[in-house]
Design a protein around this motif. Structure first.
Motif, mmCIF file in Angstrom:
data_model
loop_
_atom_site.group_PDB
_atom_site.id
_atom_site.type_symbol
_atom_site.label_atom_id
_atom_site.label_comp_id
_atom_site.label_asym_id
_atom_site.label_seq_id
_atom_site.Cartn_x
_atom_site.Cartn_y
_atom_site.Cartn_z
ATOM 1 N N SER A 138 -1.979 -9.380 -0.979
ATOM 2 C CA SER A 138 -3.141 -8.785 -1.623
ATOM 3 C C SER A 138 -2.972 -7.277 -1.793
ATOM 4 O O SER A 138 -3.268 -6.722 -2.868
ATOM 5 C CB SER A 138 -4.392 -9.087 -0.798
ATOM 6 N N LEU B 273 -0.295 -6.579 -4.520
ATOM 7 C CA LEU B 273 -0.819 -6.894 -5.849
ATOM 8 C C LEU B 273 -1.779 -5.796 -6.314
ATOM 9 O O LEU B 273 -1.748 -5.387 -7.479
ATOM 10 C CB LEU B 273 -1.518 -8.253 -5.844
ATOM 11 N N SER B 274 -2.597 -5.291 -5.409
ATOM 12 C CA SER B 274 -3.509 -4.200 -5.754
ATOM 13 C C SER B 274 -2.742 -2.947 -6.158
ATOM 14 O O SER B 274 -3.099 -2.266 -7.124
ATOM 15 C CB SER B 274 -4.430 -3.879 -4.578
ATOM 16 N N ARG C 86 -4.857 -8.606 -13.011
ATOM 17 C CA ARG C 86 -5.517 -9.652 -12.218
ATOM 18 C C ARG C 86 -6.558 -10.303 -13.113
ATOM 19 O O ARG C 86 -7.405 -9.622 -13.684
ATOM 20 C CB ARG C 86 -6.178 -9.009 -11.009
ATOM 21 N N VAL D 126 -7.663 -16.997 -9.049
ATOM 22 C CA VAL D 126 -7.225 -15.690 -9.513
ATOM 23 C C VAL D 126 -5.750 -15.780 -9.870
ATOM 24 O O VAL D 126 -4.938 -16.245 -9.068
ATOM 25 C CB VAL D 126 -7.454 -14.610 -8.430
ATOM 26 N N TYR E 4 -2.277 -13.747 -11.753
ATOM 27 C CA TYR E 4 -1.681 -12.437 -11.953
ATOM 28 C C TYR E 4 -0.588 -12.565 -12.998
ATOM 29 O O TYR E 4 0.174 -13.524 -12.992
ATOM 30 C CB TYR E 4 -1.086 -11.914 -10.641
#
Length: 125
Positions: free
Chosen positions: A63, A66-67, A77, A87, A89
């Protein structure tokens, strides 16, 4: 002559790393970032699929990475309204542009970091 060599050495020691290289490795040099991008190069993926594709990564770390990649503009996202809520990506154009460099790095690793080398053994957790 020794003095001339010393001055040349001093100048070489003061040479700075290219700012672009520094920025790239500040982002892509973080643990797990390269594998995440390499999975997304082939196709978009759901969070759970990314977690399965990258053994050893925790949900929190995935997480976080990915952020960071989204903040850097390398991925998007997308929330698929459910049910169930999912969700996914996908790489942006800038993220997808990393594909040739990742392919070259993979070839380099096959040649210079053979299976079973201390570097590859240490990263398998």
């Amino acid at each position: 002559m020794a003095e001339a060599q010393e001055q040349t050495h001093d100048r070489a020691a003061c040479k700075r790393v290219d700012d672009g290289i520094s920025r790239v490795f500040q982002l892509l040099g973080k643990r797990w970032t390269g594998p995440i991008v390499s999975v997304l190069v082939s196709q978009p993926a759901y969070f759970a699929d990314l977690r399965r594709a990258i053994p050893g990564i925790s949900e929190r770390m995935l997480s976080d990475r990915l952020s960071e990649l989204a903040l850097a503009g390398l991925l998007v996202r997308e929330v698929d309204e459910g049910p169930p809520l999912r969700v996914s990506y996908r790489l942006t154009e800038a993220g997808a542009a990393l594909e040739p460099a990742l392919r070259e790095l993979a070839l380099w690793a096959k040649t210079h970091l053979p299976e079973g080398s201390p570097c590859t053994v240490a990263t398998r957790t």
